[in-house]
Structures are given as C-alpha cells and as structure tokens.
Design a protein around this motif. Structure first.
Motif, short mmCIF file in Angstrom:
data_model
loop_
_atom_site.label_atom_id
_atom_site.label_comp_id
_atom_site.label_asym_id
_atom_site.label_seq_id
_atom_site.Cartn_x
_atom_site.Cartn_y
_atom_site.Cartn_z
N LEU A 151 0.96 3.85 -15.92
CA LEU A 151 0.50 2.54 -15.46
C LEU A 151 1.32 2.14 -14.24
CD1 LEU A 151 -0.44 -0.61 -17.43
CD2 LEU A 151 1.27 -0.79 -15.62
N ILE A 152 0.64 1.72 -13.18
CA ILE A 152 1.30 1.25 -11.96
C ILE A 152 0.95 -0.22 -11.76
CG2 ILE A 152 1.56 1.57 -9.48
CD1 ILE A 152 0.43 4.44 -9.88
N GLU A 153 1.97 -1.07 -11.81
CA GLU A 153 1.75 -2.49 -11.52
C GLU A 153 1.98 -2.73 -10.03
OE1 GLU A 153 3.53 -6.95 -12.41
OE2 GLU A 153 4.52 -5.18 -13.26
N VAL A 154 1.03 -3.43 -9.40
CA VAL A 154 1.15 -3.76 -7.98
C VAL A 154 1.11 -5.28 -7.85
CG1 VAL A 154 0.20 -3.42 -5.68
CG2 VAL A 154 -0.09 -1.63 -7.40
N PRO A 155 2.25 -5.92 -7.63
CA PRO A 155 2.24 -7.38 -7.42
C PRO A 155 1.50 -7.72 -6.12
CG PRO A 155 4.46 -6.55 -7.90
CD PRO A 155 3.61 -5.36 -7.59
N VAL A 156 0.61 -8.68 -6.18
CA VAL A 156 -0.16 -9.07 -5.00
C VAL A 156 -0.25 -10.59 -4.96
CG1 VAL A 156 -1.52 -6.95 -4.89
CG2 VAL A 156 -2.36 -8.89 -6.23
N PRO A 172 0.80 -1.23 0.00
CA PRO A 172 0.00 0.00 0.00
C PRO A 172 0.83 1.28 0.00
CG PRO A 172 -0.98 -1.61 1.48
CD PRO A 172 0.34 -2.18 1.06
N GLU A 173 1.90 1.32 0.79
CA GLU A 173 2.69 2.56 0.84
C GLU A 173 3.50 2.75 -0.44
OE1 GLU A 173 2.29 5.06 2.97
OE2 GLU A 173 0.66 3.77 3.64
N GLY A 174 3.91 1.66 -1.06
CA GLY A 174 4.54 1.79 -2.37
C GLY A 174 3.57 2.33 -3.40
N LEU A 175 2.32 1.86 -3.32
CA LEU A 175 1.29 2.39 -4.21
C LEU A 175 1.06 3.86 -3.95
CD1 LEU A 175 -0.95 2.15 -6.31
CD2 LEU A 175 -2.48 1.34 -4.50
N ARG A 176 1.07 4.27 -2.70
CA ARG A 176 0.84 5.68 -2.37
C ARG A 176 1.89 6.57 -3.07
NH1 ARG A 176 -1.84 7.95 1.75
NH2 ARG A 176 -1.79 6.04 3.02
#
Length: 540
Positions: free
Chosen positions: A519-524, A501-505
């Motif tokens: 584009l933001i890739e968020v590995p989950v 989450p903080e990386g996404l922020r």
C-alpha cells in the motif's frame, strides 16, 4: 449426492477455478462440498460480502471467464448487491450463488434468520437471470443454464439461490454436463449490407465504442474495420484498450466532440452512446447513425439510428470487414491529422495538475499488460479520459454505477485472475475505507496487489462542489483517517508513504518489483476540477 455436492460438481464441470465467498450457517453444506474439491477450486474467503462480488467482477472482466461469488441470504446478498449492480452496469459475467432460508419457510414472513421477502424478485434488479433450486437434482441443470446465460446475449450477472435444506438433502442427480455453447449471431444480412454500403461510401466516418467490444473480444475486427475506413475510434472509459492508445485512430471522448460534428456516418458499437447523445455536439438529423449491439434493447435507446443491427460484435464486425471493401472509396491515411488531434487533447488534459502527473507516473511504471483499476477519485476521474491503455481488459471502471469504494476489492479479484500480471489499484481515502478490511484477504491469500491511496482527508469531490456551488458551506465531507502506512503494516501489508509524483514513482517501482502486497499512501491537497472538460456541451 447432497445438493452441496451437486453444486460443487457442477462448478468443477464448468471449469470454475476460483470461488470468492464468505461462509455462514445457510451455506455449511456448500462449503463442506467445496472442501472436497479444493484441488480443483480455490476458495478465497473475504471479510465482507461486498468484496466477494467485487472480486468476482474484477476476475471476470480481466480474464474473460465468469467470476463466481458465494454469499448467505438476506444481508449477505444485500451486501453483495453493490458489486453485482456494478457488474450489471459493466456487462460483466458474474455468477452469484446465494443461500436461502429453509425451502418450506420462503416468503412466509416468519422472521427466520437472514430472511428477506421476495429475495429472488429482488435479485432481478441487478441480474439478467435468477432461479431457485428446490431439489439436489435441479442444481446441475440450473448451473448449466446459468453458464449459458453468462455466455449468450449481453453478459451480465446471474444468480442461483439454494436453500440450506436442499444443500443438505441427498437426492438422485443425473449426469452433470456443461451448458450448450451459445450461438454467435452476426446480424441480419440486409442490415449488414446497408451498414457496409453507408460506411464504405462515407467521406468522414467515425466509430464510437464501449465495453461491449471488450466483452466480445472483438478488438482485432474493430481495428481492421477502422483502418479500412481510416475512421477514428472514440472509446468510452469502459472501452479503453479496444484499440491501443499508441494507434493514431485511438481517440478519447474529448476528441470525440470535434470528430463527431465533422462526420457524415457515425458507427456506434457496444456502447450506450449516452454522453454524445445527451450533448449539444451529439448526432444531427443529417448524419447517418449505425448501431450494432448484442442487446437489441440498446439499439436506438439513446439516439435515433438509420441502421440498427442486433449481433455478436465479433461476428458482426467480421461481417462488415468482409462486406465494406465492395463499397469502400479510396482513402488516404489520416495519421498526420489524427495524431495532431491526439497531441492537442493530451496537452489540454496535461494542464490539469497534479492529476495528470500522478497518472503519467503510473502509466510509465506499469507494464503495457499491467491492469489499472480506477476509482471515484480525482486521479481516477482524470484517468477515465487521459490514461493511455495499450491492451484490452487492462483498465476497469465502475461504469454508470459510479460505485465509490468498488476499486480495491475489484483489484484483488483482477490480481487473482492474472497472477502473471501486475495490477494497480488507485483510490481516494474515502473510497478505500469502504473495503479496507480486505487488506487481510490480500495477505491471507497471497494476493500481491499494489494499492495507491491518494489522501486529502476528505470526500474531495463533494467538498469542492460544496465550496464552489454552495458558498463555501462544507458539511459531512471532512474525514478523520488512520495512518494508512501503519494500518497496512498491521495487516502484514508493506506500507509506504510517497510525496509528489516522483515520490510515487520511486515507491511504485519498488512495489511492482515486490512479491508482497503493498500500500502506498500519497498525501495530496485539493485538486482542480476536471468536470468542465468532461461535461462540456452537456445538455441540462
């Protein structure tokens, strides 16, 4: 004029600012006519017809103005059909302009390029009105009728098809005029009075609303009525933003489970009311249900009603605001009680991690008037309930269609219609690849959208259901993905990868400050299921 010129002139007369289209041989004369009016109509061409209808829908739902798409017949219209079906489900005013084969060959089964038998009849499945022009002089009148249809009754897609020989033919075209302004019926006076009396005398009224409030721009009237009655307003996912989430009366469907059983009068406005009506906590015979909707067919469809009012919601709610005070009892504020309920439900939803934290970051970084376009993904499912929405028409879903992959292209249309606002598209890796080619469209047309892709290398919801319900037997739910950052960069989109989450922020904050599509890739990993919360109390 040619039929194509008549079409372009009619669109100009109706102040169409953007057409989302993909050219093809049956549309040559239409696009040539649009070339001549480029100073008044912006043409945004896509890489797939599916994107044209989705973009038109996103444009329409966030601006309140009709969205227009232009596609070739047969496979072009079929490709656009998923977007039109989504717009139909969400009561969105979209005008689809479709090509045809030559007029003398329609429905003759000769196997002409792009021929689909009974295309106009087929379009009736995902439009409220469809017609065919068979002479240049018919085109302006059909466009005027189409706009009347879009503005009257329940807004839903409409379609005009024009064969290529009609687009090319020259004919006499009369004055090109706008369609007539629709009537805004406020409803039967006797029924309105009965509803006002029941609401005014109610001890514990509750209001359920959906997207119809937003389409009718009736949010001020709703707020005034709710405050007058101290009635909590339970919003469906499509109705989020009808009242700001900061208002203590604003409640979600989880809270609705507690509020509805306590109510003596239930007012249903601009919603199908399907979730309460099909749940064990739905209305009881001893409760008075009042329903108001612009679509008479919706009244009583999902639950019996004591008073059913067919009305434009803005006009009908204004009438209730005027009539209720004559019957209204003295009402203390319910702020303390309803604020406590909101906080308790928020705490419950926040336990679902990491979805809640990701959504919270997006809400905290996105301006109040920023637009979030949801998707069929884990953070998206959570957002349908838990994402706070502060202004109308700033949260989009795919409605009951649940159209996987609709979100990215719909977001592009929303951003085109709202250049002064920030739009964020959330996606899973599965759904995003449905329209991944429109990264090209974003760069080609300078559409500065922020796109988030939550990547779990799977159709995550399907995979979890297979594990939980089918003994761990997974099939056809794993995905082989590209490097999304490199893929974005290959199109000229700024690519970022964010951990947690903080990386996404941090990545989102930078992206929202940028003037370039990102584009933001968020590995989950696998996320816990929200469905036990969503479907609690549902009848089998």
């Amino acid at each position: 004029m040619t039929g194509g010129e008549a079409l372009a002139a009619a669109l100009v007369a109706h102040e169409v600012a953007v057409v989302f289209g993909l050219p093809g041989v049956q549309l040559d004369w239409a696009f040539d006519a649009l070339y001549a009016v480029q100073d008044r109509i912006r043409v945004i061409h896509t890489r797939h017809e599916q994107a044209t209808s989705y973009m038109a829908d996103g444009y329409a739902r966030t601006t309140g103005r009709p969205g227009v798409c232009l596609v070739v017949p047969g496979p072009g219209l079929l490709n656009a059909a998923s977007g039109l079906a989504t717009a139909y489900a969400c009561s969105s005013p979209v005008l689809c302009l479709a090509g045809q084969i030559a007029s003398d060959l329609i429905d003759r089964g000769r196997g002409v390029l792009h021929e689909v038998p009974r295309q106009l009849e087929l379009a009736g499945s995902f439009t409220k009105w469809a017609a065919r022009a068979l002479a240049p002089g018919e085109v302006p009148g059909l466009v005027a009728t189409a706009f009347e249809q879009l503005a009257s009754g329940r807004p839903r897609p409409v379609l005009i098809e024009v064969p290529p020989d009609i687009l090319q033919a020259v004919g006499d075209v009369g004055p090109i005029e706008r369609g007539a302004a629709p009537a805004r019926p406020s409803g039967d006076p006797d029924l309105l009075e009965a509803a006002a009396k029941a609401l005014g005398e109610a001890k514990q009224p509750v209001i359920f609303v959906g997207g119809g409030i937003l389409r009718a721009e009736a949010w001020e009237e709703l707020r005034e009525l709710a405050e007058m009655l101290q009635a909590p307003v339970v919003m469906s996912a499509n109705g989020k933003g009808a009242i700001s989430a900061r208002h203590y009366l604003a409640q979600n469907m989880v809270a609705g489970r507690e509020l509805l059983p306590q109510a003596d009068v239930v007012f249903v406005a601009g919603t199908r009311f399907v979730q309460p009506a099909t749940s064990t906590w739905g209305p009881r015979p001893d409760q008075t249900v009042i329903q108001m909707d612009i679509d008479p067919e919706e009244i009583g469809r999902n639950t019996p009603v004591a008073v059913g009012i067919a009305a434009d919601l803005k006009a009908g709610l204004a009438e209730l605001v005027n009539r209720v005070p004559r019957h209204n009892r003295k009402r203390p504020s319910r702020e303390e009680e309803l604020t406590a309920l909101k906080e308790r439900i928020d705490d419950l939803l926040f336990e679902l991690q990491p979805q809640a934290s990701y959504a919270q970051v997006i809400r905290e970084e996105l301006p109040d008037d920023g637009i979030l376009v949801n998707e069929s993904t884990q953070v998206g499912y959570w957002s349908n309930l838990g994402f706070p929405v502060y202004e109308p028409n700033t949260f989009l879903t795919s409605g009951y269609q649940g159209t996987l992959g609709y979100g990215f292209a719909t977001s592009l249309g929303a951003q085109v219609g709202n250049p002064g606002k920030r739009v964020v598209s959330i996606n899973g890796d599965g759904g995003f690849m449905y329209n991944v080619q429109e990264l090209s469209t974003a760069v080609r047309h300078g559409i500065n959208l922020v796109t988030i892709v939550f990547n779990d290398n799977a159709y995550g919801n399907v995979r979890r259901i297979q594990k939980e319900n089918f003994g761990g037997r997974t099939i056809a739910s794993d995905l082989l993905n590209p490097d999304f950052v490199k893929l974005a960069e290959s199109f000229g989109v700024e690519g970022r990868r964010a951990e947690g989450p903080e990386g996404l922020r941090a990545a989102l904050r930078d992206a929202l400050a940028s003037d370039h599509p990102t584009l933001i890739e968020v590995p989950v990993g696998e996320m816990p299921s929200i469905w036990p919360i969503v479907f609690a109390g549902r009848r089998d």
